[in-house]
Design a protein around this motif. Structure first.
Motif, PDB file in Angstrom:
ATOM      1  N   ALA A  11      28.491  16.154  27.200  1.00 55.60           N
ATOM      2  CA  ALA A  11      28.481  17.454  26.524  1.00 55.60           C
ATOM      3  C   ALA A  11      27.162  18.210  26.709  1.00 55.60           C
ATOM      4  O   ALA A  11      27.005  19.325  26.214  1.00 55.60           O
ATOM      5  N   GLY A  12      26.204  17.593  27.409  1.00 51.50           N
ATOM      6  CA  GLY A  12      24.909  18.235  27.598  1.00 51.50           C
ATOM      7  C   GLY A  12      24.040  18.235  26.362  1.00 51.50           C
ATOM      8  O   GLY A  12      23.101  19.035  26.259  1.00 51.50           O
ATOM      9  N   GLY A  52      18.624  10.863  21.653  1.00 49.44           N
ATOM     10  CA  GLY A  52      17.394  10.435  21.005  1.00 49.44           C
ATOM     11  C   GLY A  52      16.879   9.128  21.575  1.00 49.44           C
ATOM     12  O   GLY A  52      17.635   8.162  21.695  1.00 49.44           O
ATOM     13  N   ILE A  53      15.616   9.098  21.961  1.00 49.83           N
ATOM     14  CA  ILE A  53      14.990   7.857  22.430  1.00 49.83           C
ATOM     15  C   ILE A  53      13.615   7.730  21.796  1.00 49.83           C
ATOM     16  O   ILE A  53      12.975   8.728  21.453  1.00 49.83           O
ATOM     17  N   CYS A 110      21.636   5.933  30.384  1.00 50.79           N
ATOM     18  CA  CYS A 110      22.072   7.331  30.339  1.00 50.79           C
ATOM     19  C   CYS A 110      22.223   7.914  31.733  1.00 50.79           C
ATOM     20  O   CYS A 110      23.147   8.704  32.005  1.00 50.79           O
ATOM     21  N   GLU A 111      21.346   7.546  32.635  1.00 44.24           N
ATOM     22  CA  GLU A 111      21.406   8.073  33.995  1.00 44.24           C
ATOM     23  C   GLU A 111      22.633   7.556  34.742  1.00 44.24           C
ATOM     24  O   GLU A 111      23.108   8.208  35.685  1.00 44.24           O
ATOM     25  N   ALA A 112      23.161   6.402  34.324  1.00 42.81           N
ATOM     26  CA  ALA A 112      24.405   5.898  34.914  1.00 42.81           C
ATOM     27  C   ALA A 112      25.604   6.711  34.449  1.00 42.81           C
ATOM     28  O   ALA A 112      26.666   6.680  35.084  1.00 42.81           O
ATOM     29  N   ILE A 113      25.439   7.444  33.355  1.00 42.43           N
ATOM     30  CA  ILE A 113      26.522   8.258  32.803  1.00 42.43           C
ATOM     31  C   ILE A 113      26.527   9.654  33.406  1.00 42.43           C
ATOM     32  O   ILE A 113      27.576  10.212  33.724  1.00 42.43           O
ATOM     33  N   GLY A 114      25.349  10.241  33.587  1.00 43.07           N
ATOM     34  CA  GLY A 114      25.278  11.603  34.094  1.00 43.07           C
ATOM     35  C   GLY A 114      23.851  12.101  34.135  1.00 43.07           C
ATOM     36  O   GLY A 114      22.946  11.335  34.478  1.00 43.07           O
ATOM     37  N   ARG A 115      23.635  13.351  33.766  1.00 45.26           N
ATOM     38  CA  ARG A 115      22.303  13.952  33.771  1.00 45.26           C
ATOM     39  C   ARG A 115      21.860  14.159  32.325  1.00 45.26           C
ATOM     40  O   ARG A 115      22.169  15.182  31.708  1.00 45.26           O
ATOM     41  N   PRO A 116      21.147  13.186  31.778  1.00 47.20           N
ATOM     42  CA  PRO A 116      20.833  13.240  30.349  1.00 47.20           C
ATOM     43  C   PRO A 116      19.697  14.201  30.008  1.00 47.20           C
ATOM     44  O   PRO A 116      18.821  14.487  30.831  1.00 47.20           O
TER      45      PRO A 116
END
Length: 284
Positions: free
Chosen positions: A180-181, A185-186, A231-237
């Motif tokens: 969803a763009g 939180g990290i 997160c990077e394995a999912i998309g562009r975080p």
């Protein structure tokens, strides 16, 4: 034919464990409160694992080659299990967690002998079960079951489990936000952790149930992840300072050398991570 009892086993990798054992020819008995129907072809006994008398009644006249305890969270659970299953099984496998190493300090990868299950590292006066942290409850439960008994005890210290069927929604949290763009939180310095895929931990637990080794054993895929790589394995975080399920301020990596030497072959995190992400995405 092996007679195996699984305590819990109603969902996620516990259900996969039951199916794995059944499909490999074991006679499986599942003991739980009956919140969901068990897989076909297994015996289902209804009992609350914390109710000692109820467990004895449900198990009357039954013996097993091995027990796999999926829902042992406190020393009270472990004490009931010792009393109920001594003389009823030759082997007892408890599903434990990487969280038992959480309070050791320092960094991983942790080996099994990093944790001493004696009074030196286990609190002599633990708080009531309702006040225990997850990791402390598991440590104390291991300590209770590790005392000399008529059965061989093994504790499987599982890494964080990733899978499309994860009812906790932790992986879905990342998939939803990244897709969803929305920012994730990290913490300031995310630390690495060991992970394992749900089918692999189910296979490992089945292997452990049919084995003959005792003591603690770490179960994790080769390789590690931190929250950024996940997160990077999912998309562009997009990132923001804050909290999220797999943003860890401490190291949660484990050494799987003992399990490997005993004969289990682990996959690499990179082998299964893309597929698990797509399974989670399909559930969103």
């Amino acid at each position: 034919m092996n007679e195996i009892c699984v305590i819990g086993g109603s969902r996620y990798f516990g259900r996969r464990l039951v199916e794995n054992l059944r499909d490999h020819g074991a006679r499986v008995t599942v003991v739980n409160r009956g919140s969901s129907a068990p897989p076909e072809g297994v015996t289902h006994l209804r009992a609350d694992r914390g109710d000692e008398e109820g467990m004895r009644l449900a198990l009357a006249g039954r013996t097993f080659d091995a027990v796999v305890d999926q829902v042992c969270y406190t020393p009270g659970h472990a004490a009931v299990a010792r009393r109920v299953f001594e003389g009823r099984t030759r082997r007892y496998v408890m599903t434990s967690t990487v969280e038992v190493y959480a309070d050791l300090g320092g960094g991983g990868p942790y080996r099994e002998d990093a944790l001493d299950l004696t009074a030196g590292t286990i609190r002599a006066d633990p708080p009531p079960s309702g006040e225990l942290t997850y990791g402390e409850g598991k440590r104390l439960a291991e300590a209770v079951l590790a005392r000399p008994a008529e059965f061989v005890f093994a504790s499987v210290r599982t890494a964080h489990v990733l899978g499309g069927d994860d009812f906790t929604g932790r992986l879905e949290h990342y998939v939803r936000r990244v897709d969803a763009g929305l920012p994730v939180g990290i913490c300031a310095d995310p630390r690495p952790a060991s992970f394992i895929e749900e089918r692999e931990i189910a296979a490992f637990l089945a292997w452990a149930a049919l084995g003959d080794f005792g003591g603690p054993v770490n179960a994790c895929s080769h390789g590690t992840l931190d929250v950024r790589r996940l997160c990077e394995a999912i998309g562009r975080p997009l990132y923001t300072r804050g909290e999220s399920p797999y943003s860890f301020e401490r190291d949660y990596t484990m050494d799987n050398g003992r399990a490997t030497a005993l004969g289990f072959t682990f996959s690499d995190v990179g082998d299964w991570l893309p597929g698990v992400v797509e399974e989670a995405r399909a559930c969103v």
